[in-house]
Structure formats: C-alpha cells, structure tokens
Design an enzyme around this catalytic site. Sequence first.
Site, mmCIF file in Angstrom:
data_model
loop_
_atom_site.group_PDB
_atom_site.id
_atom_site.type_symbol
_atom_site.label_atom_id
_atom_site.label_comp_id
_atom_site.label_asym_id
_atom_site.label_seq_id
_atom_site.Cartn_x
_atom_site.Cartn_y
_atom_site.Cartn_z
ATOM 1 N N ARG A 1 30.032 132.045 -5.469
ATOM 2 C CA ARG A 1 30.637 131.338 -6.611
ATOM 3 C C ARG A 1 32.094 131.782 -6.808
ATOM 4 N NH1 ARG A 1 29.696 132.871 -11.591
ATOM 5 N NH2 ARG A 1 27.570 133.576 -11.155
ATOM 6 N N TYR B 1 41.608 107.104 -14.681
ATOM 7 C CA TYR B 1 40.205 107.128 -14.312
ATOM 8 C C TYR B 1 39.348 107.242 -15.590
ATOM 9 C CZ TYR B 1 35.917 108.498 -12.008
ATOM 10 O OH TYR B 1 34.621 108.552 -11.574
ATOM 11 N N ASP C 1 47.095 113.378 -11.362
ATOM 12 C CA ASP C 1 45.936 112.948 -10.589
ATOM 13 C C ASP C 1 46.464 112.040 -9.488
ATOM 14 O OD1 ASP C 1 43.676 111.687 -9.528
ATOM 15 O OD2 ASP C 1 42.611 111.715 -11.444
ATOM 16 N N LYS D 1 37.145 110.767 -2.606
ATOM 17 C CA LYS D 1 37.711 109.457 -2.273
ATOM 18 C C LYS D 1 38.376 109.511 -0.891
ATOM 19 C CE LYS D 1 36.136 108.587 -6.323
ATOM 20 N NZ LYS D 1 36.946 108.618 -7.522
HETATM 21 C C1 LIG Z 1 36.855 109.308 -8.711
HETATM 22 C C2 LIG Z 1 38.040 109.751 -9.456
HETATM 23 C C3 LIG Z 1 37.990 110.887 -10.276
HETATM 24 C C4 LIG Z 1 36.723 111.672 -10.479
HETATM 25 O O1 LIG Z 1 36.291 112.254 -9.301
HETATM 26 P P1 LIG Z 1 34.728 112.586 -8.970
HETATM 27 O O2 LIG Z 1 34.824 113.234 -7.645
HETATM 28 O O3 LIG Z 1 34.001 111.281 -8.981
HETATM 29 O O4 LIG Z 1 34.252 113.491 -10.046
HETATM 30 C C5 LIG Z 1 39.142 111.270 -10.922
HETATM 31 N N1 LIG Z 1 40.286 110.563 -10.795
HETATM 32 C C6 LIG Z 1 40.370 109.468 -10.021
HETATM 33 C C7 LIG Z 1 41.664 108.732 -9.931
HETATM 34 C C8 LIG Z 1 39.245 109.018 -9.330
HETATM 35 O O5 LIG Z 1 39.328 107.917 -8.577
#
Ligand SMILES: *Cc1c(COP(=O)(O)O)cnc(C)c1O
Length: 420
Positions: A78, A131, A203, A228
């Site tokens: 962890r 998001y 992000d 993604k």
């Molecule tokens: C999918 C996504 C998230 C969240 O990510 P997870 O891996 O699904 O928790 C955050 N920001 C953006 C722009 C995303 O496309």
Amino acid sequence: MTGGPADGAGWRHGDPASEPGHAWHLDTRILHAAGDRPAAGQPVVPPIVTATSFHVEPEAVGFSAEDLAGEAPLFYARWGNPTVALLEQQLTSLEGGAAAVAFGSGMAAMSALFLTQLAAGDHLVVSDVCYAGVAELARLLPRHGIAVTAVDSTDPAQVAAAVRPGQTRLIHVETPANPTLRLTDLRAVAAIARAHGARLSVDSTLATPVATQPLALGADFVVHSLTKYLCGHGDALGGIVVCGDAGAAATLREQALIHHGAVLSPFSAWLILRGIETLGVRMRQHEANARAVSRFLAGHPAVAQVHWPGLENHPQAALVRNQMAYAGGLLSFAVHGDSRPLARRMAERLRLITYAVSLGKTRSLIFHLPTDDLLRTSFRLEGDAAARFRGLAGTGLFRLSVGLEFADDLIADLDAALAD
Ligand SMILES: *Cc1c(COP(=O)(O)O)cnc(C)c1O
C-alpha cells in the site's frame, strides 16, 4: 518516500534528464523512458510484482507512514509497489514532472488531490463543465468546510473573478472538457493561480501527454484517468497525479495513498504500462479517424452541431493550435429535434460502435447524455450557464469515442443509424 527503488523488480525506468546526446522525442520516451539498456539477465518486459510486503532490515524502516523518508525501501504494497512505481516514473517522464502517485481509479486520484490540497476554510475554484464524477465530488467538499465555486473556466476572466485572495488554494480545470470539448487556456489560468498564491490542477485525461503537457504551461498538478487513453484498451481502471513538486507528491503518498488506501493493483499497472507503449500511434490514428468522422457528421442533415477540437470552426481554434499537438479522439454532437429516440436507434442499429460509457479505448464507444438529466444531476447549471450548455447540446449530446477501426466503416455504421 517514492514507493521504493523501481529496480526492486529488476527493471527500471531511468531519469529522462540522464538521456545521452540529444533529447528523445516523446514517441521514443514512451517506449524507452528507461535511459539505460537493461543489464544482462534483466527481463526486457517489466515484471508484475504481486507481493504485498517486502523483506526489510529491522533498522531500515519505521512502522508509521510518518517515518518514511525520501528513499525508504519497499515495505508494504500500500506504500509502494515496483510495477506501480514504473508506471509512476513513466508518467512523471511523459508529463515532465518531479514525481507522481498512482491510484486505483481516476476518481481516487481526484479525491486524493482535493483532500490533500484543501482543508476546512479553504476555497476551490473548479470548471463548471467537467467529468460528471468530479463535478459531483466537488459538491461534497462543503460538508468538510471547503468552499467551492464552479465557473466557466473556458473564460479566464470568470476564473479570476471567482478567486478569493488568501482563501483560494486550488483551481481545478479540465481541458478539453468532457463532454463539450471546450478548452481552458492553461497559460492564462496558471498566471491567475500564481498571482493569488493558489495552485492549478489540470485533468488532462482527454488530451494525454501526447497532446498537451500542462506542467510546462504552468500547472502544479496533472491528473489522468489512466482508464482512458493511457491504458487504451478498456481493461484496467487507474488514476494518477503527476506533481511539479516532489514534496507535494510525498504528501499525496503519505496522506492519501497510504491512509485513504485507494491503491492501484500491480496487474492494472502492468496493463496500463503496456497500453502506454502504443499511445503515440494510437492518438494519431484516433485523431485521423475523429477528423474523418467529425467531417461526415458535420455534413449530415440530422446533425445540428459537432464538437471536436480539430474542426476548423471550433470556437477556440487558435487556442487548440497553441495548446494541443493533437486534437484527440473524442467528439460530441447534437442533433436536430429530440435526441432520445435516436439514442435508442443507435443502441439497436450500430454494429461496430458499442453503445456504452467510457472513452479512449481501441474500439469505438458512443453514449447519449440527456441535457435535462445532466443539468439536474451532475452540472446543476442555471441561468446563462444552463442556456449556454443547451445551446451546444440541444436535448442531449452524443459523446463518441472514435476508435481505431477503419474510418469509412465507422462512417457507414453511423450513417445507417442516423437514417430515419
Ligand atoms: C473517466 C474520467 C475520470 C474518472 O476516472 P475513473 O478512472 O473512471 O475513475 C476523470 N476525468 C475524466 C476527464 C474522465 O474521462
């Protein structure tokens, strides 16, 4: 504490600063973040280390996370894991950061960042369209005494107006934003953050480091949902925060990773590392396919608007050229009239494109985001902001993650679904 020496797995990524001769192109660093060739006997593919704890010398480590020093040995999984550490070093290199901490999902990375950077009495400024999970997470913060203002960050003046001097600690933006594909001018917003002693987190999930490197533009943190484009195959969840400052990464590791505990599994880290090897070629093909598909959609009589950063008529085309080396593979579009019956037809008729959430994988995905639901639940926009969103979404946006199939086949698939 860095998660331990990554060569604990007999395999390591070097420091890109130690590259010999000339600086390698990003495409090369994607494959060889390691500056050194593996020594004889080392595996040429990183191993998956599954152990949950590591043999240590009794004097080498304390028992509490608070005792961890910069170069603490591997101890408990962890705290750090060699396979995960390789991924952290890979993203640190690709984003040009000082250090990174990986988490079990993009949302785990986001909540770790918010809860380490913000405390009761602080103020967060966040993009009003981003998001959905992040928008909803931001709305939970006031119960911890953290004030939150959601603004249209595509307009830096609105960000500046929302800042509360002395109280705003963090500005968080998403660019391009999901699902409007509008950009935030990172240089402009970074200057606003700096002028007020706030930090900027970005992000960059939709852009990936191939298109945009926010730290070089003045951001303090880059967050990715590794789920993604970085993983790219839709088979592993993960998230990461890349920090411009190693101290902030150490705080994230100690306070959020170790104590909140949302660790990334080494199996997922390995899949994501493997996915990253093809990031450059994938992003170029995603972009080429998205260009062909967005041109087809823009010319289709049923389609009212197409949103994709690479279109010549994107309202921020100059900023796109300035801030994105590639326009990415995600687009959204609005149709004339009620979008809901079309969503049903899409789910029934599409043969190549799967009707499903998520984005950034090899195969194409489409999903309908009904505007009324989105405004009521995730975004809670009102007045002008709601009107602006309706102006570009109509009754609902179709979000299309254009995959790597042959573009003409995707176009034929969409054409059949769009027919009456
Ligand atoms: C999918 C996504 C998230 C969240 O990510 P997870 O891996 O699904 O928790 C955050 N920001 C953006 C722009 C995303 O496309």
